[in-house]
Design an enzyme around this catalytic site. Sequence first.
Site, PDB file in Angstrom:
ATOM      1  N   CYS A 109      13.417  27.802  46.987  1.00  0.00           N
ATOM      2  CA  CYS A 109      13.317  28.978  46.118  1.00  0.00           C
ATOM      3  C   CYS A 109      13.735  30.243  46.862  1.00  0.00           C
ATOM      4  CB  CYS A 109      11.893  29.112  45.586  1.00  0.00           C
ATOM      5  SG  CYS A 109      11.360  27.680  44.607  1.00  0.00           S
ATOM      6  N   THR A 110      13.403  30.304  48.136  1.00  0.00           N
ATOM      7  CA  THR A 110      13.816  31.455  48.942  1.00  0.00           C
ATOM      8  C   THR A 110      15.333  31.487  49.103  1.00  0.00           C
ATOM      9  OG1 THR A 110      11.718  31.514  50.143  1.00  0.00           O
ATOM     10  CG2 THR A 110      13.617  32.538  51.209  1.00  0.00           C
TER      11      THR A 110
END
Length: 241
Positions: free
Chosen positions: A127-128
Site C-alpha cells: 500500500c505504501t
Amino acid sequence: MPPRKASGADNASAEPPRRSGRLAAQPAPEPKPAAKPKTTKKRSAEAVTEEGKDGESSTAAKKSKPDAESSEEKEEPTPQLASINIGDSLPTLTLKNEKGEDIQIADLAAEKGVILFLVPKADTPGCTNQACGFRDSYPDFTSVNYTVYCLSADSPTAQSKWQTKKELPYPLISDPKRLLITALGAGEGGKTKRSHFIFEKGGKLVDKKLPVTPADSPKLALEFVKKAQEQPSQQPEEEQK
C-alpha cells in the site's frame, strides 16, 4: 292449708334444683379453637408478599433479559449503496477524511476529475508503494485538472499518521464499514481489493482497474487521464471525418 304451704315450700325448695338440672342438662360448650397469633398471619402475609415480589422480580428479570438482548440484536442494519459501474456517478455519502472531518462523496468531482485509489491497509509495504507512486506523480494529475484521494477502511488516526510519515500530498478517506468500497466492487470478505477508479468532472465513473498492482496503479491512472485530456482536441477532427 298447712299442706298447701308445705307443697308451696316444697315447690319453692325444689325450684333451684330444677333450674340447676336444666343447666346441667345443657351440653357443655365446645372449646373455642385457639386464635392464631396475628403475628403469624402477618408473617404469612409478608411471606406471600415477599414471594409475590420475588415472583414478579424474577419474572421481570426474565422478561428484561430477552428485551435487552433483543434490543441489542435489533441494531439498525448498515445501509448498502447501489453498485457503481462505468457511467454511474459518485453516490451521496458522508465519510471522514484523515483529519476526522466530514466530506460529501458526491461533491468530490464538482470542480475537477477525481481518482480514488483503494488500499487494503495503511502503512503496509504494498500500500505504501502504491501511495507513494501517486504521491510522486501528484503534480501530473493536478496539471490535467484531476485530484487524488486514497480510500481505505483504516481509521482517520491511522491514515493521518501514514500521511505524515510518507508525506502524502492528497487527502485520505476513511470508510470503516466499507460502504463505498463495496459499492465500487472492491469489498469482499471484510477486505479491500487494491484498485483505482477514475471519475471525470461532474462525478461520472469513466475508468476502473480492479485488481491492480501497487506499481501499475498510478501509472495506468495517469495514462488514462492524459488521454482523456487529449480527446476533446481530437474530437472535432473525428467529427469532420
